[in-house]
Enzyme design. Structure first.
Site, PDB file in Angstrom:
ATOM      1  N   CYS A  32       0.988  -3.157   2.405  1.00 26.31           N
ATOM      2  CA  CYS A  32      -0.086  -3.332   1.420  1.00 26.31           C
ATOM      3  C   CYS A  32       0.470  -3.264  -0.004  1.00 26.31           C
ATOM      4  CB  CYS A  32      -1.133  -2.251   1.656  1.00 26.31           C
ATOM      5  SG  CYS A  32      -2.314  -2.017   0.334  1.00 26.31           S
ATOM      6  N   CYS A  35      -1.176  -0.760  -2.418  1.00 29.46           N
ATOM      7  CA  CYS A  35      -0.821   0.605  -1.989  1.00 29.46           C
ATOM      8  C   CYS A  35       0.525   1.008  -2.594  1.00 29.46           C
ATOM      9  CB  CYS A  35      -0.736   0.699  -0.470  1.00 29.46           C
ATOM     10  SG  CYS A  35      -2.269   0.319   0.392  1.00 29.46           S
TER      11      CYS A  35
END
Length: 105
Positions: A32, A35
Site C-alpha cells: 500500500c 501506508c
C-alpha cells in the site's frame, strides 16, 4: 516503540493491557503506497506522545484482526480507550491523525 500485532489474541491482550491509555492502531499493508508514506510519521508520534500506545497491524499477516475490526481499506486508523473503539478514519492524513490523538488522549 510501535508494537507489531500479529493475531486477534495478541490484539485483544493489547487492548486489555492498555487500561485507560489511548491506543492508536494503524492497519496497513506492505503493498500500500499511502501506508508507506504515513508510516514514518506514525512512528514519530511515539516520541511525541509517550502515554499513547501505538500498534501496527499488517492486514495480510493478521487477517483475523482486520476482519474482526471491519477494516475495508488501507491505511485505516482506529482509536481505542478502555477496550472500546472511540474513533476511526481511513487515509494517509497526518493532520487528521495527530488531531485525533490529541482529542482522545
Amino acid at each position: 516503540m510501535v508494537k507489531i500485532v500479529g493475531d486477534l489474541t495478541e490484539f485483544r491482550a493489547e487492548l486489555s493491557n492498555a487500561g485507560s491509555k489511548l491506543i492508536v492502531v494503524d492497519f496497513s499493508a506492505t503493498w500500500c503506497g499511502p501506508c508507506k508514506m504515513i508510516k514514518p510519521f506514525f512512528h514519530s508520534m511515539v516520541e511525541k506522545y509517550p502515554d499513547v500506545v501505538f500498534i501496527e497491524i499488517d492486514v495480510d499477516d493478521a487477517q483475523d484482526v482486520a476482519s474482526h475490526c471491519d477494516v475495508k481499506c488501507m491505511p485505516t486508523f482506529q482509536f481505542y480507550k478502555n477496550n472500546e473503539k472511540v474513533h476511526e478514519f481511513s487515509g494517509a492524513n497526518k493532520e487528521k491523525l495527530e488531531e485525533a490523538i490529541k482529542k482522545y488522549m
